[in-house]
Design a protein around this motif. Structure first.
Motif, PDB file in Angstrom:
ATOM      1  N   ASP A 164      64.500  31.653  58.190  1.00 43.93           N
ATOM      2  CA  ASP A 164      66.204  32.082  58.381  1.00 43.93           C
ATOM      3  C   ASP A 164      65.967  31.577  57.176  1.00 43.93           C
ATOM      4  OD1 ASP A 164      65.634  32.532  60.739  1.00 43.93           O
ATOM      5  OD2 ASP A 164      66.493  31.064  61.976  1.00 43.93           O
ATOM      6  N   ASP A 165      67.577  31.678  56.400  1.00 43.14           N
ATOM      7  CA  ASP A 165      67.858  31.671  55.502  1.00 43.14           C
ATOM      8  C   ASP A 165      69.821  32.052  56.089  1.00 43.14           C
ATOM      9  OD1 ASP A 165      68.827  30.997  52.354  1.00 43.14           O
ATOM     10  OD2 ASP A 165      67.736  32.143  52.090  1.00 43.14           O
ATOM     11  N   LEU A 166      70.463  31.049  56.133  1.00 46.08           N
ATOM     12  CA  LEU A 166      72.005  31.149  57.251  1.00 46.08           C
ATOM     13  C   LEU A 166      72.685  30.519  55.820  1.00 46.08           C
ATOM     14  CD1 LEU A 166      71.716  30.076  60.854  1.00 46.08           C
ATOM     15  CD2 LEU A 166      72.159  32.358  59.310  1.00 46.08           C
ATOM     16  N   ASP A 167      72.489  29.771  54.973  1.00 50.37           N
ATOM     17  CA  ASP A 167      73.438  30.309  53.682  1.00 50.37           C
ATOM     18  C   ASP A 167      73.845  31.429  53.208  1.00 50.37           C
ATOM     19  OD1 ASP A 167      73.179  27.378  54.488  1.00 50.37           O
ATOM     20  OD2 ASP A 167      71.966  26.774  52.763  1.00 50.37           O
ATOM     21  N   ARG A 168      72.308  32.147  52.619  1.00 44.72           N
ATOM     22  CA  ARG A 168      73.021  33.873  51.753  1.00 44.72           C
ATOM     23  C   ARG A 168      74.034  34.014  52.724  1.00 44.72           C
ATOM     24  NH1 ARG A 168      67.295  36.095  51.680  1.00 44.72           N
ATOM     25  NH2 ARG A 168      68.156  37.268  53.081  1.00 44.72           N
ATOM     26  N   GLY A 174      75.178  42.037  61.525  1.00 45.53           N
ATOM     27  CA  GLY A 174      74.431  42.010  60.432  1.00 45.53           C
ATOM     28  C   GLY A 174      74.986  42.324  59.216  1.00 45.53           C
ATOM     29  N   PRO A 175      74.899  40.869  58.425  1.00 44.47           N
ATOM     30  CA  PRO A 175      75.475  41.339  56.767  1.00 44.47           C
ATOM     31  C   PRO A 175      74.483  42.015  56.080  1.00 44.47           C
ATOM     32  CG  PRO A 175      75.003  39.043  57.659  1.00 44.47           C
ATOM     33  CD  PRO A 175      74.179  40.474  58.591  1.00 44.47           C
ATOM     34  N   TYR A 176      74.956  42.544  55.073  1.00 49.87           N
ATOM     35  CA  TYR A 176      74.799  43.345  53.831  1.00 49.87           C
ATOM     36  C   TYR A 176      75.128  42.805  52.342  1.00 49.87           C
ATOM     37  CZ  TYR A 176      72.028  46.279  56.075  1.00 49.87           C
ATOM     38  OH  TYR A 176      71.510  47.891  57.733  1.00 49.87           O
ATOM     39  N   GLU A 177      75.084  40.928  51.922  1.00 45.36           N
ATOM     40  CA  GLU A 177      75.407  40.364  51.248  1.00 45.36           C
ATOM     41  C   GLU A 177      75.020  40.424  50.326  1.00 45.36           C
ATOM     42  OE1 GLU A 177      71.149  38.348  52.392  1.00 45.36           O
ATOM     43  OE2 GLU A 177      72.663  39.593  53.405  1.00 45.36           O
ATOM     44  N   PRO A 178      75.260  39.943  49.612  1.00 43.23           N
ATOM     45  CA  PRO A 178      75.747  40.141  47.624  1.00 43.23           C
ATOM     46  C   PRO A 178      74.649  39.291  47.386  1.00 43.23           C
ATOM     47  CG  PRO A 178      77.756  40.151  47.723  1.00 43.23           C
ATOM     48  CD  PRO A 178      77.491  40.286  49.442  1.00 43.23           C
ATOM     49  N   ASP A 183      84.369  46.772  53.944  1.00 44.33           N
ATOM     50  CA  ASP A 183      85.071  46.313  53.308  1.00 44.33           C
ATOM     51  C   ASP A 183      84.465  45.027  52.548  1.00 44.33           C
ATOM     52  OD1 ASP A 183      86.699  48.327  51.740  1.00 44.33           O
ATOM     53  OD2 ASP A 183      87.767  47.430  52.968  1.00 44.33           O
ATOM     54  N   ILE A 184      83.640  43.898  53.491  1.00 47.61           N
ATOM     55  CA  ILE A 184      83.103  42.520  53.522  1.00 47.61           C
ATOM     56  C   ILE A 184      81.738  43.246  53.547  1.00 47.61           C
ATOM     57  CG2 ILE A 184      83.398  40.174  54.618  1.00 47.61           C
ATOM     58  CD1 ILE A 184      85.986  41.346  53.520  1.00 47.61           C
ATOM     59  N   SER A 185      81.528  44.193  53.759  1.00 50.44           N
ATOM     60  CA  SER A 185      79.893  44.218  54.147  1.00 50.44           C
ATOM     61  C   SER A 185      79.130  43.992  55.399  1.00 50.44           C
ATOM     62  CB  SER A 185      79.524  44.421  53.211  1.00 50.44           C
ATOM     63  OG  SER A 185      78.135  44.614  52.707  1.00 50.44           O
ATOM     64  N   TYR A 186      79.499  43.855  56.922  1.00 47.75           N
ATOM     65  CA  TYR A 186      78.616  43.778  57.891  1.00 47.75           C
ATOM     66  C   TYR A 186      78.577  44.695  58.598  1.00 47.75           C
ATOM     67  CZ  TYR A 186      83.051  41.227  59.906  1.00 47.75           C
ATOM     68  OH  TYR A 186      84.203  40.864  60.047  1.00 47.75           O
ATOM     69  N   ASP A 230      78.762  33.384  53.801  1.00 44.44           N
ATOM     70  CA  ASP A 230      80.419  33.746  53.880  1.00 44.44           C
ATOM     71  C   ASP A 230      80.645  34.746  54.645  1.00 44.44           C
ATOM     72  OD1 ASP A 230      81.017  31.469  52.071  1.00 44.44           O
ATOM     73  OD2 ASP A 230      80.621  33.352  50.035  1.00 44.44           O
ATOM     74  N   ILE A 231      80.126  35.051  55.070  1.00 48.59           N
ATOM     75  CA  ILE A 231      80.041  36.657  56.414  1.00 48.59           C
ATOM     76  C   ILE A 231      80.285  35.865  56.943  1.00 48.59           C
ATOM     77  CG2 ILE A 231      79.235  38.969  56.447  1.00 48.59           C
ATOM     78  CD1 ILE A 231      78.066  39.359  54.096  1.00 48.59           C
ATOM     79  N   MET A 232      79.368  35.562  57.606  1.00 45.77           N
ATOM     80  CA  MET A 232      79.585  35.424  58.857  1.00 45.77           C
ATOM     81  C   MET A 232      80.466  34.081  59.096  1.00 45.77           C
ATOM     82  SD  MET A 232      76.143  32.823  59.603  1.00 45.77           S
ATOM     83  CE  MET A 232      76.667  31.793  60.740  1.00 45.77           C
ATOM     84  N   MET A 233      81.737  33.491  58.310  1.00 46.30           N
ATOM     85  CA  MET A 233      82.477  33.177  58.331  1.00 46.30           C
ATOM     86  C   MET A 233      83.647  33.876  58.918  1.00 46.30           C
ATOM     87  SD  MET A 233      82.459  30.073  58.735  1.00 46.30           S
ATOM     88  CE  MET A 233      83.744  29.408  58.969  1.00 46.30           C
ATOM     89  N   ASP A 234      83.944  35.076  57.464  1.00 48.22           N
ATOM     90  CA  ASP A 234      84.661  36.234  57.951  1.00 48.22           C
ATOM     91  C   ASP A 234      84.072  36.645  59.012  1.00 48.22           C
ATOM     92  OD1 ASP A 234      85.700  39.439  57.409  1.00 48.22           O
ATOM     93  OD2 ASP A 234      86.615  38.199  55.644  1.00 48.22           O
ATOM     94  N   ALA A 235      83.274  37.076  59.739  1.00 41.89           N
ATOM     95  CA  ALA A 235      83.021  38.072  61.347  1.00 41.89           C
ATOM     96  C   ALA A 235      84.008  37.584  62.159  1.00 41.89           C
ATOM     97  CB  ALA A 235      81.935  38.084  61.053  1.00 41.89           C
ATOM     98  N   MET A 236      83.921  35.570  62.141  1.00 42.92           N
ATOM     99  CA  MET A 236      84.150  35.158  63.479  1.00 42.92           C
ATOM    100  C   MET A 236      86.019  35.217  63.195  1.00 42.92           C
ATOM    101  SD  MET A 236      82.038  31.916  63.459  1.00 42.92           S
ATOM    102  CE  MET A 236      81.533  32.035  62.150  1.00 42.92           C
ATOM    103  N   GLU A 237      86.389  35.168  61.628  1.00 43.97           N
ATOM    104  CA  GLU A 237      88.015  35.681  61.437  1.00 43.97           C
ATOM    105  C   GLU A 237      88.521  36.778  62.340  1.00 43.97           C
ATOM    106  OE1 GLU A 237      89.083  34.523  57.892  1.00 43.97           O
ATOM    107  OE2 GLU A 237      88.600  32.250  57.913  1.00 43.97           O
TER     108      GLU A 237
END
Length: 815
Positions: free
Chosen positions: A304-308, A276-280, A261-264, A311-318
């Motif tokens: 690298d393009d981590l800004d993209r 591994g994210p699949y970012e919108p 549901d968050i996509s990773y 949000d998913i990185m932050m969710d994964a850490m939560e």
């Protein structure tokens, strides 16, 4: 090179996991005189930077089959070819945040059970026990797949290559293919920097170069490959002591975690994490003039393009707070090819004889083993064990321009884990192919869907109806469309409805010998001049290849009409079957069709046409309608009195307006689906597929075993008739609750899976939920009680008589 091969049975272009798997599987089938060409080193494309996940989960029956086969192959491959591999079967947990996601999981789990994959539904608490670092407070549930895991992509590719070489196949590295030439007998020459190779078949397995390679085939009937390239990032963290301690204690890796549901996905990588994210907010590459595809991108990455993906990185850490205790060690940002629906292209190259494709894999490691199996079957046998329409390159036709591919690739990537609800239509790259009355249909309230690129009305909204995408996010029958579908079905039942149906695939087949060639192709008989009937074509196993309406204009002149999505599939069947002197002309795009049907359809049309409306069912005639030249065919897929009105595009607006003004109510594809299921009419690549034989499909009345022509599959059908079928096609009425049976719902009896549904819908004329399906032949007796599993609920079902539920004697149809 003294050992450079100048002849081969098959040449494969591309040395990633899919190309080497194809070579390996061809060699296993005994085709050892095959050659693979790689412009650089093996794995130089997407394979080398792939994460290497190997899931079985899919909502596609065909894809699940391929991925399941891959896991089975990989588990024994190291021993089979004597090559060491790191393959970790860690299992996976897939998180659900909503009831709808749980329903999706339940359906996939049932398909998995049918294929022998022991998936389980877990509570969040059970997941926490298996994955102690996981936050579970907001979860509805978890799907556990014990067969999931990861593999080293380079080792896998080298193992497949070693196995192929050991059986005698050849791999030539640092040898770019430069072009191809096809000869009059259908054979090929593949040109390379090191010399030419003559071969019978060519395979484009060139990964993200597949579109470039595909251009070489255009002089021989090819098209631009429908694909684009996405930038996919994943990151590797530094080591985490708690992960190392857990692994030592448990003797293995943490389960692979997917928060869909968050996509990773989040995977243990050594003693750290792989995210591994699949970012919108995704990015495609090589789509514009200022970002051209380089001649060679072997073993290269982007910056690298981590800004993209922040949000998913932050969710994964939560979700897994332990991940936040470690820094980012490395970021991988590489090219992944995408077809417009995110599924690969495997199978015959459209329009080109003796050429095949195996490319555009977004999950090439997971699907590579199965892809090699499938491709080898297609080349060696001419067919595949499982129906593979989901990945058949011919599923796309002429609407897939580069703008379409780019838009759809971005949409699919950004919604990689999205649920594909039955009433949801994806919004990107629309309006590629429009009916001549499209504007009028929209004005009348048409809520549109896409069918082989053509826009058709799914249902007609009234003012105030919710037509938002959000309203479609349900597996249920109920929604703003339900009342409208009911009204449309009732109009067809009680009065007259009209459906605009652009995109019917149409082929003019004519020339001396056309009739005899068709007799040698179809399983049954041909209609007389002035008549029309259904004809079926089987493969050499007697399995259902396609269905066509055959309309006979003259002794050797026919119009073959087939499903919109079958256009290039069926074109190739007809073209390949016709002898010299018989032409096959595709006239699909020049004409439109209206279905005018219902008990008042004769009254509606009588004031508009000079046609003889007293002619019987399954006849056709030229006429004028609303002053325009047209062709009327006395058939109705809705199962009521009715006609198909065919006309050139420029003549259709006046005809449609006149029929609407005369009182016909517009109806859509959802209503037509309900109406056809009440009649037990089959739909192509649902109820009709190569998973089933003509006899299993209940189509024996369309087979003439006593005719002299040796049509494809005749011997197999004769044998099956003597032995008896193992499965039988049935109509079920189902106590379905608020959801009708989707494709591939399991059918149960006494705790055992005994079959599967092939389609399902609510029947508004009979007031019941209906499923069509295949069950064990011994159970196909009227009154047999079964259960249909619908999104995790087992619903009582009853086998009905082998006749239509609505108007079983076809009295209304023949009126």
């Amino acid at each position: 090179m003294s050992d450079f091969p100048t002849n081969a049975r098959v040449v494969i272009i591309g040395g990633g996991v899919v190309g080497t798997s194809s070579l390996f599987h061809l060699a296993k089938r005994g085709w050892t005189d095959c050659v693979l060409l790689e412009k650089n080193e093996l794995t130089a494309g997407s394979t080398w930077h792939a994460a290497g996940n190997v899931p079985t989960f899919s909502n596609s029956w065909a894809i699940m089959n391929m991925q399941r086969y891959s896991t089975e192959l990989y588990s024994g491959l190291a021993e089979e070819v004597d090559y060491p591999m790191n393959y970790h079967v860690s299992g996976s947990i897939r998180l659900a945040h909503s009831k709808e996601r749980m329903q999706e999981f339940e359906h996939a789990m049932a398909m998995g059970k049918y294929q022998g994959i022991p998936m389980e539904m877990w509570t969040p608490e059970q997941a926490k026990e298996r994955y102690p670092f996981l936050e579970t407070h907001d979860l509805e549930g978890v799907l556990y797949d014990p067969t999931d895991g990861d593999i080293d992509p380079a080792q896998l590719t080298q193992a497949l290559a070693k196995g192929a070489r050991d059986m005698g196949a050849k791999i030539i590295r640092f040898c770019p293919a430069t072009n191809v030439t096809q000869h009059d007998d259908g054979t090929w020459t593949v040109h390379t920097d090191q010399g030419d190779i003559a071969c019978d078949y060519v395979v484009n397995a060139a990964g993200y170069y597949a579109q470039r390679v595909g251009e070489w085939f255009k002089p021989f009937g090819g098209r631009t490959v429908p694909a684009m390239v996405m930038s996919h990032q994943y990151l590797l963290t530094d080591e985490v002591p708690e992960v190392e301690a857990w692994s030592k204690e448990h003797g293995g890796k943490l389960p692979l975690l997917r928060d869909v549901d968050i996509s990773y996905y989040l995977r243990q990588e050594k003693n750290g994490f792989n995210l591994g994210p699949y970012e919108p907010n995704c990015k495609g590459h090589w789509m514009t003039e200022d970002d051209p595809m380089p001649e060679d991108f072997s073993f290269q990455l982007w910056n690298d393009d981590l800004d993209r993906i922040e949000d998913i990185m932050m969710d994964a850490m939560e979700r897994v707070p332990l991940m936040a205790t470690s820094g980012v060690g490395r970021v991988i940002n590489g090219p992944i090819p995408y077809a417009p629906d995110g599924l690969p292209l495997i199978g015959p190259m459209p329009g080109v004889k003796n050429a095949f494709e195996a490319h555009s894999f977004t999950f090439g490691i997971a699907q590579g083993g199965g892809a090699g199996k499938v491709l080898a079957e297609w080349i060696v046998d001419g067919h595949t064990e499982w129906d593979m329409w989901a990945v058949d390159p011919r599923r796309y036709t002429d609407y897939t321009d580069q703008d379409y591919c780019n838009q759809k690739g971005m949409e699919v990537y950004g919604n990689e884990y999205a649920m594909h609800f039955p009433h949801h239509e994806w919004p990107a790259a629309r309006d590629k192919k429009l009916s001549p009355v499209h504007a009028k249909v929209k004005e009348l309230g048409g809520v549109m869907g896409v069918y082989n690129g053509w826009e058709r009305a799914n249902w007609f909204a009234q003012p105030g109806d919710d037509t938002s995408l959000e309203a479609t996010h349900t597996w249920g029958r109920s929604g703003p469309w339900e009342q409208r579908i009911k009204e449309e079905c009732e109009a067809v039942r009680d009065h007259c409805g009209v459906l605009d149906l652009p995109g019917f695939s149409r082929f003019m087949v004519k020339g001396e010998g056309a009739a005899e060639a068709l007799r040698g192709l179809v399983a049954g008989g041909l209609p007389k001049v002035g008549r029309i009937n259904l004809v079926y074509i089987s493969d050499d196993r007697g399995r259902i290849l396609t269905e066509m309406s055959c309309l006979r204009l003259g002794e050797d002149e026919f119009v073959m009409i087939t499903a919109a999505t079958a256009q290039w599939h069926d074109r190739d069947i007809l073209v390949n079957a016709m002898p010299a002197g018989v032409s096959v002309e595709d006239v699909t795009t020049t004409r439109d069709t209206l279905i005018v049907t219902g008990p008042k359809s004769r009254d509606i049309l009588s004031g508009l046409t000079d046609a003889d409306l007293t002619t019987g069912w399954l006849t056709h005639q030229a006429a004028t309608v609303a002053g325009q030249p047209a062709y009327l065919i006395r058939v109705s897929f809705a199962g009521e009195l009715g006609w198909e009105v065919h006309a050139l595009n420029e003549h259709m607006p006046a005809i449609y307006d006149a029929i609407i003004d005369a009182g016909a109510k517009p109806f859509g594809m959802y209503a037509l689906n309900s109406l056809r299921i009440e009649k037990g009419y089959r739909a192509w690549k649902g109820d009709l597929s190569t998973d089933y034989s003509l006899l299993e499909g209940g189509l024996g009345r369309f087979v003439k075993l006593d005719k002299p022509q040796d049509f494809p599959g005749k011997a197999a059908i004769q044998n099956e008739k003597q032995q008896g079928v193992k499965k039988s096609f049935v109509t079920l009425t189902v106590d379905a609750g608020d959801c009708d049976a989707p494709y591939m719902s399991c059918i149960w009896q006494n705790g055992e899976i005994v079959g599967e549904t092939t389609s399902g819908a609510w029947g508004y004329r009979v007031g019941k939920s209906i499923a069509l399906g295949m069950i064990k032949a011994e159970l196909a007796n009227p009154g047999t009680e079964l259960e249909v599993e619908i999104y995790g609920r087992k619903c009582r079902a009853v086998v009905e008589e082998d006749q239509p539920l609505w108007d079983p004697q076809n009295e209304r149809l023949r009126a």
